[in-house]
Scaffold this motif. Structure first.
Motif, PDB file in Angstrom:
ATOM      1  N   LEU A  60     -37.207   0.282   7.086  1.00  0.00           N
ATOM      2  CA  LEU A  60     -36.695   1.522   7.676  1.00  0.00           C
ATOM      3  C   LEU A  60     -35.174   1.498   7.743  1.00  0.00           C
ATOM      4  CD1 LEU A  60     -39.251   1.938  10.605  1.00  0.00           C
ATOM      5  CD2 LEU A  60     -39.330   2.983   8.333  1.00  0.00           C
ATOM      6  N   LYS A  61     -34.540   2.559   7.256  1.00  0.00           N
ATOM      7  CA  LYS A  61     -33.084   2.632   7.223  1.00  0.00           C
ATOM      8  C   LYS A  61     -32.522   3.801   8.033  1.00  0.00           C
ATOM      9  CE  LYS A  61     -32.932  -0.800   4.291  1.00  0.00           C
ATOM     10  NZ  LYS A  61     -32.467  -2.149   4.724  1.00  0.00           N
ATOM     11  N   SER A  62     -33.381   4.712   8.464  1.00  0.00           N
ATOM     12  CA  SER A  62     -32.907   5.879   9.207  1.00  0.00           C
ATOM     13  C   SER A  62     -33.954   6.331  10.206  1.00  0.00           C
ATOM     14  CB  SER A  62     -32.583   7.030   8.252  1.00  0.00           C
ATOM     15  OG  SER A  62     -33.773   7.543   7.677  1.00  0.00           O
ATOM     16  N   VAL A  63     -33.530   7.106  11.183  1.00  0.00           N
ATOM     17  CA  VAL A  63     -34.445   7.635  12.188  1.00  0.00           C
ATOM     18  C   VAL A  63     -35.474   8.555  11.528  1.00  0.00           C
ATOM     19  CG1 VAL A  63     -34.627   9.064  14.268  1.00  0.00           C
ATOM     20  CG2 VAL A  63     -32.744   7.433  14.043  1.00  0.00           C
ATOM     21  N   ALA A  64     -35.074   9.272  10.495  1.00  0.00           N
ATOM     22  CA  ALA A  64     -35.993  10.191   9.805  1.00  0.00           C
ATOM     23  C   ALA A  64     -37.213   9.456   9.246  1.00  0.00           C
ATOM     24  CB  ALA A  64     -35.264  10.913   8.682  1.00  0.00           C
ATOM     25  N   GLU A  65     -37.042   8.169   8.919  1.00  0.00           N
ATOM     26  CA  GLU A  65     -38.133   7.376   8.364  1.00  0.00           C
ATOM     27  C   GLU A  65     -39.136   6.903   9.419  1.00  0.00           C
ATOM     28  OE1 GLU A  65     -36.892   4.580   5.049  1.00  0.00           O
ATOM     29  OE2 GLU A  65     -34.928   5.156   5.834  1.00  0.00           O
ATOM     30  N   LEU A  66     -38.891   7.241  10.681  1.00  0.00           N
ATOM     31  CA  LEU A  66     -39.836   6.879  11.745  1.00  0.00           C
ATOM     32  C   LEU A  66     -41.061   7.795  11.762  1.00  0.00           C
ATOM     33  CD1 LEU A  66     -37.468   6.144  14.778  1.00  0.00           C
ATOM     34  CD2 LEU A  66     -38.755   4.479  13.424  1.00  0.00           C
ATOM     35  N   LYS A  67     -41.065   8.840  10.980  1.00  0.00           N
ATOM     36  CA  LYS A  67     -42.203   9.763  10.963  1.00  0.00           C
ATOM     37  C   LYS A  67     -43.502   9.010  10.685  1.00  0.00           C
ATOM     38  CE  LYS A  67     -43.779  14.173   9.100  1.00  0.00           C
ATOM     39  NZ  LYS A  67     -43.449  15.330   8.243  1.00  0.00           N
ATOM     40  N   GLY A  68     -44.465   9.188  11.606  1.00  0.00           N
ATOM     41  CA  GLY A  68     -45.757   8.533  11.484  1.00  0.00           C
ATOM     42  C   GLY A  68     -45.778   7.082  11.934  1.00  0.00           C
ATOM     43  N   LYS A  69     -44.621   6.541  12.353  1.00  0.00           N
ATOM     44  CA  LYS A  69     -44.530   5.136  12.732  1.00  0.00           C
ATOM     45  C   LYS A  69     -44.780   4.938  14.228  1.00  0.00           C
ATOM     46  CE  LYS A  69     -43.262   4.091   8.548  1.00  0.00           C
ATOM     47  NZ  LYS A  69     -44.186   3.416   7.611  1.00  0.00           N
ATOM     48  N   LYS A  70     -45.093   3.677  14.586  1.00  0.00           N
ATOM     49  CA  LYS A  70     -45.299   3.319  15.986  1.00  0.00           C
ATOM     50  C   LYS A  70     -43.972   2.901  16.611  1.00  0.00           C
ATOM     51  CE  LYS A  70     -50.084   1.703  15.490  1.00  0.00           C
ATOM     52  NZ  LYS A  70     -50.995   0.541  15.649  1.00  0.00           N
ATOM     53  N   VAL A  71     -43.631   3.563  17.719  1.00  0.00           N
ATOM     54  CA  VAL A  71     -42.361   3.297  18.399  1.00  0.00           C
ATOM     55  C   VAL A  71     -42.644   2.926  19.847  1.00  0.00           C
ATOM     56  CG1 VAL A  71     -40.109   4.218  19.039  1.00  0.00           C
ATOM     57  CG2 VAL A  71     -41.190   4.958  16.898  1.00  0.00           C
ATOM     58  N   ALA A  72     -42.208   1.741  20.259  1.00  0.00           N
ATOM     59  CA  ALA A  72     -42.424   1.261  21.628  1.00  0.00           C
ATOM     60  C   ALA A  72     -41.277   1.676  22.535  1.00  0.00           C
ATOM     61  CB  ALA A  72     -42.570  -0.260  21.634  1.00  0.00           C
ATOM     62  N   LEU A  73     -41.607   2.026  23.765  1.00  0.00           N
ATOM     63  CA  LEU A  73     -40.607   2.329  24.781  1.00  0.00           C
ATOM     64  C   LEU A  73     -41.254   2.304  26.151  1.00  0.00           C
ATOM     65  CD1 LEU A  73     -39.935   6.123  25.197  1.00  0.00           C
ATOM     66  CD2 LEU A  73     -41.604   5.299  23.520  1.00  0.00           C
ATOM     67  N   ASN A  74     -40.423   2.179  27.174  1.00  0.00           N
ATOM     68  CA  ASN A  74     -40.892   2.245  28.557  1.00  0.00           C
ATOM     69  C   ASN A  74     -40.981   3.723  28.943  1.00  0.00           C
ATOM     70  OD1 ASN A  74     -41.566   0.789  31.043  1.00  0.00           O
ATOM     71  ND2 ASN A  74     -39.738   1.752  31.882  1.00  0.00           N
ATOM     72  N   LYS A  75     -42.182   4.213  29.170  1.00  0.00           N
ATOM     73  CA  LYS A  75     -42.391   5.644  29.426  1.00  0.00           C
ATOM     74  C   LYS A  75     -41.558   6.135  30.601  1.00  0.00           C
ATOM     75  CE  LYS A  75     -46.051   9.049  30.238  1.00  0.00           C
ATOM     76  NZ  LYS A  75     -47.505   9.246  30.448  1.00  0.00           N
ATOM     77  N   GLY A  76     -40.817   7.226  30.391  1.00  0.00           N
ATOM     78  CA  GLY A  76     -40.053   7.848  31.462  1.00  0.00           C
ATOM     79  C   GLY A  76     -38.707   7.212  31.730  1.00  0.00           C
ATOM     80  N   SER A  77     -38.315   6.216  30.948  1.00  0.00           N
ATOM     81  CA  SER A  77     -37.026   5.552  31.168  1.00  0.00           C
ATOM     82  C   SER A  77     -35.915   6.306  30.451  1.00  0.00           C
ATOM     83  CB  SER A  77     -37.095   4.106  30.674  1.00  0.00           C
ATOM     84  OG  SER A  77     -37.283   4.081  29.274  1.00  0.00           O
ATOM     85  N   ASN A  78     -34.679   5.827  30.616  1.00  0.00           N
ATOM     86  CA  ASN A  78     -33.543   6.508  29.999  1.00  0.00           C
ATOM     87  C   ASN A  78     -33.671   6.600  28.480  1.00  0.00           C
ATOM     88  OD1 ASN A  78     -33.253   3.674  30.061  1.00  0.00           O
ATOM     89  ND2 ASN A  78     -31.047   3.802  29.789  1.00  0.00           N
ATOM     90  N   VAL A  79     -34.305   5.584  27.851  1.00  0.00           N
ATOM     91  CA  VAL A  79     -34.433   5.608  26.396  1.00  0.00           C
ATOM     92  C   VAL A  79     -35.408   6.672  25.903  1.00  0.00           C
ATOM     93  CG1 VAL A  79     -33.743   3.198  26.100  1.00  0.00           C
ATOM     94  CG2 VAL A  79     -36.167   3.752  26.436  1.00  0.00           C
ATOM     95  N   HIS A  80     -36.203   7.230  26.789  1.00  0.00           N
ATOM     96  CA  HIS A  80     -37.104   8.309  26.396  1.00  0.00           C
ATOM     97  C   HIS A  80     -36.288   9.513  25.911  1.00  0.00           C
ATOM     98  CE1 HIS A  80     -41.553   9.378  27.332  1.00  0.00           C
ATOM     99  NE2 HIS A  80     -41.167   9.958  26.217  1.00  0.00           N
ATOM    100  N   TYR A  81     -35.206   9.789  26.608  1.00  0.00           N
ATOM    101  CA  TYR A  81     -34.334  10.898  26.205  1.00  0.00           C
ATOM    102  C   TYR A  81     -33.601  10.558  24.912  1.00  0.00           C
ATOM    103  CZ  TYR A  81     -30.882  14.688  26.576  1.00  0.00           C
ATOM    104  OH  TYR A  81     -30.097  15.794  26.343  1.00  0.00           O
ATOM    105  N   LEU A  82     -33.148   9.318  24.775  1.00  0.00           N
ATOM    106  CA  LEU A  82     -32.493   8.894  23.541  1.00  0.00           C
ATOM    107  C   LEU A  82     -33.408   9.128  22.343  1.00  0.00           C
ATOM    108  CD1 LEU A  82     -30.290   7.392  21.870  1.00  0.00           C
ATOM    109  CD2 LEU A  82     -31.484   5.268  22.464  1.00  0.00           C
TER     110      LEU A  82
END
Length: 337
Positions: A148-170
């Motif tokens: 993966l080289k760009s955010v656009a390539e995240l389509k259909g991919k699994k992305v981990a994050l802490n639900k409701g945290s500041n990175v959710h908005y990012l």
């Protein structure tokens, strides 16, 4: 002076306490520093007393509140004013504000997104102060050898994050910038410790995370930054309180702001020393903490119309993509002067 107090605190046994907390930080149920039962379960539905004599403060790994706890002067000043302090560590802002919502916490600090989710859930919170924007302190990471080289390539991919945290908005804003919808990816909600494991095992394709976990992942795994918050989000840190506590204990909140300012000023000019002192507390290596320190901004600022407007923009965005169930007015969570 602060450095010497920090050393004595660590030598007195704080290290062992925080190592225990570190082992538990991957769960959503934090351990209190004066007991072992989860605070939110102990006082579910309770309301803070009109005039508190115990001040219950929530904190996360790193950040000015963490420095303040280790430094010890807030406890001393509040003791002089007739208060005792109970500190509880949380793995993230959403878990901290859930404790505040159910009445088991009086004060705490989080990034910019958790207060939006909490206010939408009816939490009786108020904003006390904030720190300057630190957009480089959070990022979307991919493994070193990921294709993966760009955010656009995240389509259909699994992305981990802490639900409701500041990175959710990012994540929402970076997807928007790349021409993707929030529903175009598969979100995997995990607290930082569990997300790190999933990231290293290859169970997820990307991880959206904040410092110092961000810096630690870069150091240990050579993770690549797909995108950070630059020119996309502010990434403010906020100091918050339960409304009834703030309204009835203004002496406490005034002391808190004063001590936050003092320790933040020290940290700003002593970042190397700070990293050395916090490393054994947090279980994070010194180089990672130094990297994290250089990416953040320092200073405690009052809540003003500009930052309220920025928070309102986050709330409106979350409503638009269906992350909160109803519209909110952020200004309603600001104390009248």
């Amino acid at each position: 002076m602060i450095a010497s107090v920090l050393r004595r605190t660590l030598q007195a046994g704080l290290l062992m306490t925080l190592v225990t907390a570190l082992a538990a930080c991957g769960t959503a149920a934090p351990q209190g520093t004066q007991g072992t039962a989860p605070a939110a379960q102990e006082a579910k539905g309770a309301e803070p007393s009109a005039k508190a004599k115990e001040v219950r403060i929530g904190f996360q790994k790193y950040g000015t509140m963490n420095f303040l706890k280790a430094e010890g002067k807030l406890d001393a000043r509040l003791k002089e004013a007739g208060y005792t302090v109970n500190w509880t560590e949380f793995p993230g802002g959403p878990q901290l504000l859930e404790a505040l919502n159910v009445g088991s916490l009086d004060l705490g600090h989080t990034g910019e997104a958790p207060p939006i989710f909490a206010q939408a859930a009816g939490a009786p919170l108020v904003y006390l102060a904030h720190e300057p924007a630190s957009p480089k302190s959070e990022a979307i990471l991919v493994p070193e050898h990921s294709p993966l080289k760009s955010v656009a390539e995240l389509k259909g991919k699994k992305v981990a994050l802490n639900k409701g945290s500041n990175v959710h908005y990012l994540l929402v804003k970076q997807l928007e910038k790349a021409g993707l919808k929030y529903g175009d990816i598969q979100t995997v909600f995990l607290p930082p410790a569990d997300a790190r494991v999933a990231f290293e095992r290859g169970s997820v394709d990307a991880w959206v995370i904040w410092d110092p976990f961000f810096a630690a992942a870069q150091t240990a795994t050579k993770a690549r930054v797909l995108a950070d918050g630059t020119d996309v989000v502010s990434n403010h840190e906020f100091y918050l309180a339960a409304r009834s506590f703030a309204e009835n204990n203004r002496e406490v909140t005034a002391i808190l702001r004063e001590e936050l300012n003092k320790v933040d000023e020290w940290a700003k000019t002593n970042q190397g020393e700070l990293a050395k002192l916090l490393s054994p507390q947090l279980g994070i290596d010194i180089p990672s903490l130094e990297t994290a320190s250089k990416r953040r901004e320092y200073g405690v600022l009052p809540i003003d119309d500009k930052v309220i407007a920025e928070q309102q923009k986050i709330a409106d965005t979350f409503l638009q993509v269906g992350l909160i169930p109803k519209p909110i007015q952020v200004k309603e969570a600001v104390l009248s002067k």
